[in-house]
Design an enzyme around this catalytic site. Structure first.
Site: not given
Ligand code: GLN
Length: 539
Positions: A20, A26, A78, A154, A195-196, A389, A391, A517, A519
């Protein structure tokens, strides 16, 4: 079979062998990208054999990040590849783990729905798996289904049986199996070994699945002889063996697959309508990546899981993408949050060659004081800062302490602290189960005009994805302002604080924290504005 006139979705099932972690996700996503570029409606789904119900409770240091969809599904990383390659929002339907299926079967058993029958993996679990796969496929021209892990595990057998049965039910004209294998290179004898992969192809046939497309991964380009051997041992035609050596960027994989004729092969084999492939956006991106090599910026990422890059995959990807679009290569330097606590010179030393700082999401108290110190340092020392978050939360704690609230903390780390600047959200109180109970998925955020957040997004109302249990305690907003941070984004319905940034008087080049988030919405061809602005500020 669908009724006449109804769309018959074509299925492409992707399994894996040898080992894996070879980039099957991708490859599957890239197949999706090239088919989508032909104007086809494509969906994609990950079937994970774990007994977990979702990825929310999995340790990111072991399994990689937990990706979150718009509807709040906590999924395998993924799904992030899929969204980035397809440039498409996915939902809970695209993420199916064995635990989710088993739970439903067992609940039905307890509810007496099986009417006294013996409940079995085949047909009861497999039937529900098939149903969930077909549900996800509905309305799409092509549905790609990736089965996690490798054939022979399994746990994977039930999913493999389910897809085998779909293959028989819908017939060869509507289904195709692809198998991802790995070709190792032996340095001592300077040769590639198939072979693998041959054994892996044998294993998959043993469960009744006959792959007609082989995705052959290798570290470096393997010779034609390897391709011929794989064709011989798989029974797939030579034109359906995609050789996939490591690419300089993963975003070259769709180009490489198309160039090898796999798009045409699939279109012919499955009788897909749609036009010719238009991969210009991947070509443009490849050019941008090449052009960004001239300049480098370094972002220090203050984290606790430093040994598995996958733990913060989407954040890394969003930073790199922002770099390509701003014309620079982003180097990500991990800064160990715990070491900040134990070694007083470490942070300033570590930041010497760093142009900006990012603190990503996280849970638990390990390394928290180090993160608070780093957030405080970035505010005082004019280091461009993006807090995501957790951060945001540590930045708020740092600002409150600066304003004189010495005991400021989050109740997550110190339940009895007297200044709970970050506390449990009202609707989270009393929740006993940890799985799937956080504030998850898309929520609105209203942005005040005339501040950094508005300049970044250039919008009054945005939607971003969330995954948290704690929130900024609005009672402390005046203290946060004294400490340097003002509120510039809130959720319209609940008034929950979403964005804090440095107050204008500080003249900070870039200091912002967000409860969500960003990202997860960043895509290779259009980076999330927060990341882009961070890199632009750094440049
Ligand atoms: N632990 C924090 C919360 O639950 C921040 C969560 C996070 O950064 N996704 O609010």
């Amino acid at each position: 079979m669908p009724e006449k006139g109804l769309l018959q979705t074509k299925y492409i099932f992707v399994t894996g062998g040898v080992l894996s972690g070879i980039g099957k996700g991708i490859a599957a996503a890239s197949i999706g990208a090239i088919l989508k570029s032909r104007g086809l409606k494509v969906n994609i789904q990950k079937c994970d054999p774990y007994l977990n119900v979702d990825s929310g409770t999995l340790n990111p240091a072991e399994h990689g990040e937990c990706f979150v969809t718009i509807d709040g599904a906590e999924t395998d990383l993924d799904l992030g590849h899929y969204e980035r390659f397809l440039d498409q929002e996915l939902t809970q339907k695209s993420s199916l783990m064995s635990g989710r299926v088993l739970r439903e079967v067992l609940e039905d058993e307890r509810a007496g729905k099986y009417l006294g029958k013996t409940v079995q993996f085949v047909p009861h679990v497999t039937d529900l798996m098939k149903k969930k796969i077909k549900d996800a496929a509905e309305g799409f021209d092509v549905h790609i289904v990736e089965v996690g892990g490798t054939v022979g595990d399994i746990e994977a057998t039930t999913f493999l049986e389910a897809i085998r049965e779909i293959g028989i039910e819908l017939g060869r004209e509507n289904t195709l199996f692809a198998h991802a294998v790995y070709i190792p290179y032996l340095d001592t004898s300077k040769e590639f070994k198939t072979k693998p992969a041959q054994n892996a192809l044998k294993d998959v046939r043993a469960v009744g699945i006959f792959p007609e497309l082989v995705l052959a991964r290798s570290e470096r380009p393997a010779p034609l002889s390897a391709k011929k051997k794989l064709a011989l041992f798989s029974g797939a035609s030579e034109q359906a063996i995609a050789m996939l050596p490591n690419a300089e960027s993963i975003y070259q994989v769709p180009l490489s697959i198309e160039l090898q004729g796999i798009g045409n092969f699939l279109a012919d084999r499955l009788n897909l309508e749609g036009g010719s492939a238009d991969l210009s956006k991947w070509e443009d991106l490849t050019d941008k990546i090449a052009a960004s090599k001239k300049k480098t910026v370094t972002i220090g990422m203050v984290i606790k899981y430093a040994d598995n890059e996958d733990s913060y995959y989407s954040v890394n990807e969003a930073l790199r993408t922002a770099g390509w679009h701003a014309g620079a290569t982003v180097k990500i330097k991990p800064i160990n949050a715990e070491k900040i606590e134990s070694d007083k010179d470490y942070l300033s030393e570590a930041l010497k060659d760093v142009d900006g700082m990012l603190i990503p999401g996280g849970f638990g108290s390990r390394g928290i004081e180090g993160k608070i110190e780093a957030a405080a340092y970035a505010l005082t020392n004019n280091i461009p800062y993006l807090g995501i978050c957790l951060g945001l939360q540590v930045a708020a704690i740092a600002a409150a302490r600066k304003a004189g609230l010495k005991d400021a903390n989050s109740t997550e780390f110190d339940p009895s602290c007297t200044e709970p600047v970050v506390h449990t959200m009202e609707d989270q109180k009393g929740k006993e189960e940890t799985g799937g109970t956080m504030r998850l998925g898309n929520y609105d955020c209203k942005i005040e005009e005339g501040n950094l957040a508005h300049k970044i997004y250039n919008q009054d109302l945005i939607k971003e994805r969330h995954r948290h249990r704690y929130e900024i305690n609005s009672k402390y907003l005046p203290d946060l302002a004294t400490g340097g941070l003002i509120l510039t984004g809130t959720n319209p319905g609940s008034n929950l604080p979403e964005i804090l940034e440095a107050k204008p008087e500080l003249n900070h080049p870039f200091y912002i924290g967000v409860q969500y988030h960003p990202e997860f919405t960043s895509r290779p061809n259009h980076p999330n504005p927060l990341f882009l602005s961070l890199i632009q500020a750094v440049l």
